[in-house]
Motif scaffolding. Structure first.
Motif, PDB file in Angstrom:
ATOM      1  N   ILE A 204      48.561  61.903  71.003  1.00 56.95           N
ATOM      2  CA  ILE A 204      49.516  62.721  71.887  1.00 56.95           C
ATOM      3  C   ILE A 204      49.767  64.060  71.420  1.00 56.95           C
ATOM      4  O   ILE A 204      50.157  64.320  70.033  1.00 56.95           O
ATOM      5  CB  ILE A 204      50.858  61.777  72.217  1.00 56.95           C
ATOM      6  N   ASP A 205      49.812  65.075  72.216  1.00 60.71           N
ATOM      7  CA  ASP A 205      49.895  66.333  72.021  1.00 60.71           C
ATOM      8  C   ASP A 205      51.228  66.586  71.276  1.00 60.71           C
ATOM      9  O   ASP A 205      52.238  66.270  71.709  1.00 60.71           O
ATOM     10  CB  ASP A 205      49.630  67.130  73.292  1.00 60.71           C
ATOM     11  N   GLY A 206      51.339  67.584  70.325  1.00 59.83           N
ATOM     12  CA  GLY A 206      52.587  68.018  69.842  1.00 59.83           C
ATOM     13  C   GLY A 206      53.546  68.357  70.734  1.00 59.83           C
ATOM     14  O   GLY A 206      54.877  68.419  70.240  1.00 59.83           O
ATOM     15  N   SER A 207      53.108  69.057  71.705  1.00 57.63           N
ATOM     16  CA  SER A 207      54.205  69.615  72.601  1.00 57.63           C
ATOM     17  C   SER A 207      55.082  68.613  73.312  1.00 57.63           C
ATOM     18  O   SER A 207      56.444  68.922  73.653  1.00 57.63           O
ATOM     19  CB  SER A 207      53.514  70.528  73.732  1.00 57.63           C
ATOM     20  N   LEU A 208      54.451  67.283  73.259  1.00 54.29           N
ATOM     21  CA  LEU A 208      55.414  66.159  73.822  1.00 54.29           C
ATOM     22  C   LEU A 208      56.226  65.503  72.723  1.00 54.29           C
ATOM     23  O   LEU A 208      56.987  64.814  73.097  1.00 54.29           O
ATOM     24  CB  LEU A 208      54.491  65.152  74.290  1.00 54.29           C
ATOM     25  N   VAL A 209      55.894  65.829  71.470  1.00 48.32           N
ATOM     26  CA  VAL A 209      56.678  65.296  70.247  1.00 48.32           C
ATOM     27  C   VAL A 209      57.840  65.880  69.707  1.00 48.32           C
ATOM     28  O   VAL A 209      58.831  65.268  69.299  1.00 48.32           O
ATOM     29  CB  VAL A 209      55.562  65.131  69.101  1.00 48.32           C
ATOM     30  N   LYS A 210      57.858  67.300  69.990  1.00 49.82           N
ATOM     31  CA  LYS A 210      58.996  68.064  69.517  1.00 49.82           C
ATOM     32  C   LYS A 210      60.368  67.728  70.274  1.00 49.82           C
ATOM     33  O   LYS A 210      60.394  67.521  71.570  1.00 49.82           O
ATOM     34  CB  LYS A 210      58.421  69.620  69.698  1.00 49.82           C
ATOM     35  N   ASN A 211      61.168  67.211  69.341  1.00 45.97           N
ATOM     36  CA  ASN A 211      62.509  67.015  69.700  1.00 45.97           C
ATOM     37  C   ASN A 211      62.488  65.811  70.843  1.00 45.97           C
ATOM     38  O   ASN A 211      63.655  65.593  71.326  1.00 45.97           O
ATOM     39  CB  ASN A 211      63.053  68.109  70.612  1.00 45.97           C
ATOM     40  N   VAL A 212      61.634  64.681  70.534  1.00 46.12           N
ATOM     41  CA  VAL A 212      61.485  63.774  71.438  1.00 46.12           C
ATOM     42  C   VAL A 212      62.499  62.679  71.262  1.00 46.12           C
ATOM     43  O   VAL A 212      63.065  61.966  72.294  1.00 46.12           O
ATOM     44  CB  VAL A 212      60.041  62.955  71.207  1.00 46.12           C
ATOM     45  N   ASP A 213      63.285  62.739  70.184  1.00 44.80           N
ATOM     46  CA  ASP A 213      64.521  61.708  70.013  1.00 44.80           C
ATOM     47  C   ASP A 213      65.626  62.305  70.604  1.00 44.80           C
ATOM     48  O   ASP A 213      66.785  61.737  70.664  1.00 44.80           O
ATOM     49  CB  ASP A 213      64.488  61.713  68.277  1.00 44.80           C
ATOM     50  N   ARG A 214      65.457  63.891  71.046  1.00 44.77           N
ATOM     51  CA  ARG A 214      67.072  64.382  71.144  1.00 44.77           C
ATOM     52  C   ARG A 214      67.121  64.739  72.726  1.00 44.77           C
ATOM     53  O   ARG A 214      68.082  64.857  73.403  1.00 44.77           O
ATOM     54  CB  ARG A 214      67.221  65.552  70.396  1.00 44.77           C
ATOM     55  N   LEU A 215      65.862  65.068  73.234  1.00 54.66           N
ATOM     56  CA  LEU A 215      65.793  65.744  74.516  1.00 54.66           C
ATOM     57  C   LEU A 215      65.331  64.700  75.681  1.00 54.66           C
ATOM     58  O   LEU A 215      64.189  64.135  75.275  1.00 54.66           O
ATOM     59  CB  LEU A 215      65.028  67.071  74.763  1.00 54.66           C
ATOM     60  N   GLN A 216      66.186  64.619  76.812  1.00 50.06           N
ATOM     61  CA  GLN A 216      65.480  63.493  77.717  1.00 50.06           C
ATOM     62  C   GLN A 216      64.352  63.805  78.320  1.00 50.06           C
ATOM     63  O   GLN A 216      63.428  63.056  78.736  1.00 50.06           O
ATOM     64  CB  GLN A 216      66.777  63.271  78.695  1.00 50.06           C
ATOM     65  N   ASP A 217      64.220  65.169  78.832  1.00 50.07           N
ATOM     66  CA  ASP A 217      62.733  65.525  79.403  1.00 50.07           C
ATOM     67  C   ASP A 217      61.611  65.353  78.432  1.00 50.07           C
ATOM     68  O   ASP A 217      60.736  64.636  78.802  1.00 50.07           O
ATOM     69  CB  ASP A 217      62.997  67.026  79.809  1.00 50.07           C
ATOM     70  N   ALA A 218      62.055  65.370  77.007  1.00 48.25           N
ATOM     71  CA  ALA A 218      60.707  65.068  76.114  1.00 48.25           C
ATOM     72  C   ALA A 218      60.680  63.601  76.096  1.00 48.25           C
ATOM     73  O   ALA A 218      59.490  62.930  75.885  1.00 48.25           O
ATOM     74  CB  ALA A 218      61.229  65.805  74.673  1.00 48.25           C
ATOM     75  N   LYS A 219      61.583  62.697  76.182  1.00 48.00           N
ATOM     76  CA  LYS A 219      61.529  61.425  75.810  1.00 48.00           C
ATOM     77  C   LYS A 219      60.667  60.963  77.113  1.00 48.00           C
ATOM     78  O   LYS A 219      59.783  60.079  77.037  1.00 48.00           O
ATOM     79  CB  LYS A 219      62.811  60.608  76.098  1.00 48.00           C
ATOM     80  N   SER A 220      61.046  61.305  78.323  1.00 49.68           N
ATOM     81  CA  SER A 220      60.491  61.030  79.474  1.00 49.68           C
ATOM     82  C   SER A 220      58.751  61.211  79.531  1.00 49.68           C
ATOM     83  O   SER A 220      58.133  60.404  79.795  1.00 49.68           O
ATOM     84  CB  SER A 220      60.921  61.545  80.884  1.00 49.68           C
ATOM     85  N   ALA A 221      58.645  62.599  79.240  1.00 48.20           N
ATOM     86  CA  ALA A 221      57.018  62.942  79.132  1.00 48.20           C
ATOM     87  C   ALA A 221      56.261  62.084  78.021  1.00 48.20           C
ATOM     88  O   ALA A 221      55.377  61.672  78.254  1.00 48.20           O
ATOM     89  CB  ALA A 221      57.031  64.509  78.666  1.00 48.20           C
ATOM     90  N   ALA A 222      57.086  62.161  76.717  1.00 52.67           N
ATOM     91  CA  ALA A 222      56.362  60.918  75.928  1.00 52.67           C
ATOM     92  C   ALA A 222      56.008  59.455  76.305  1.00 52.67           C
ATOM     93  O   ALA A 222      54.937  59.141  76.092  1.00 52.67           O
ATOM     94  CB  ALA A 222      57.096  61.256  74.669  1.00 52.67           C
ATOM     95  N   ARG A 223      56.912  59.182  76.865  1.00 51.38           N
ATOM     96  CA  ARG A 223      56.990  57.951  77.303  1.00 51.38           C
ATOM     97  C   ARG A 223      55.773  57.472  78.456  1.00 51.38           C
ATOM     98  O   ARG A 223      55.036  56.621  78.348  1.00 51.38           O
ATOM     99  CB  ARG A 223      58.175  57.244  78.132  1.00 51.38           C
TER     100      ARG A 223
END
Length: 284
Positions: A204-223
């Motif tokens: 999984i690309d690092g751009s999808l990992v940064k702040n994944v625990d805090r930002l909703q958009d990041a969570k959605s993209a990573a999921r």
């Protein structure tokens, strides 16, 4: 490791006499950098830096190490990859860098038979005879290397020439090699092609990992990326993990292995004794 494509209509395609002073200065800087890279390769001023990839369930256990090429200038200082990767991507030097990384990785594995290592390659490597000769010669001399080798291919590169990669991957799998799709989720993904190529690992690309625990958009993209990888039957590794919060979220989301500065930077003096024999279940 990500390779950047050079944009169409780049400065290399223009008439130098028509270049602006800024473009000319940039071109001169690139020429100097390319000369420095060529010199490093010629004189073998190079190293591999190894970064651990750990189990999400137990980060004290290392699943494998990723090798990153490090080229050195005349003062034995590392030439930052960002300074030359874009410029060498479509050039002979890019192929020579791939050869150097593969050769150093295989030599390290021969000296340390207990470890498992991933080495970056690009689609251009498959059609480059010297690169193939390095790989096939090493596998002929030391067949056990296949079961301990992971080849990482950038997603964008893989999707450019699937007809070249697919038969190569099938042949190498017979020798125990597994394949990781690097930068997964960062660009436009062809599910049909990815399903046909059947990568064992998705990084999984690092751009999808940064702040994944805090930002909703990041969570959605990573999921979404994790779900897509799992749907395709790939073992999921997350790159660029820097905080405990990110690691905990990714672990709970079903990621199998974690990689990033939280668990250790790339180093040219790794402690391979820390490697454990347990292996992620992605083949080999």
């Amino acid at each position: 490791m990500s390779y950047m494509k050079e944009p169409k209509g780049s400065k290399y395609d223009r008439d130098p006499s028509a270049s602006s002073p800024l473009s000319a200065a940039i071109s001169a800087q690139d020429r100097d950098t390319l000369a420095m890279v060529a010199s490093a390769l010629k004189d073998r001023r190079m190293r591999l830096a190894f970064q651990p990839v750990v189990y999400a369930a137990d980060p004290t256990l290392i699943g494998f190490f990723e090798g990153f090429i490090r080229l050195l200038n005349l003062r034995d200082q590392v030439i930052p990859a960002r300074d030359f990767m874009a410029a060498v991507e479509q050039r002979q030097l890019g192929r020579e860098i791939d050869c150097a990384a593969l050769q150093l990785g295989l030599m390290t594995m021969q000296r340390n038979p207990q470890i498992r290592v991933s080495i970056n390659m690009s689609a251009r490597s498959v059609g480059y005879r010297p690169w193939l000769e390095i790989l096939t010669r090493a596998l002929a001399e030391t067949p056990r290397l296949g079961a301990s080798l992971i080849l990482e291919i950038n997603e964008d590169s893989a999707l450019q020439v699937p007809d070249v990669l697919k038969p190569f991957m099938a042949e190498m799998r017979e020798k125990g090699i597994v394949f990781a799709l690097d930068d997964f989720g960062a660009g436009m993904t062809s599910l049909k092609l990815l399903r046909e190529m059947d990568f064992e690992i998705a990084k999984i690309d690092g751009s999808l990992v940064k702040n994944v625990d805090r930002l909703q958009d990041a969570k959605s993209a990573a999921r979404a990326a994790i779900a897509m990888a799992q749907e395709l039957g790939m073992y999921v590794v997350a790159e660029a993990v820097e905080t405990e919060g990110e690691a905990n979220w990714l672990r709970e989301a079903g990621v199998g292995c974690l990689q990033g500065y939280l668990f250790g930077p790339p180093t040219v003096t790794p402690d391979f004794r820390a490697f454990r024999h347990g292996r992620p279940n992605f083949g080999g």
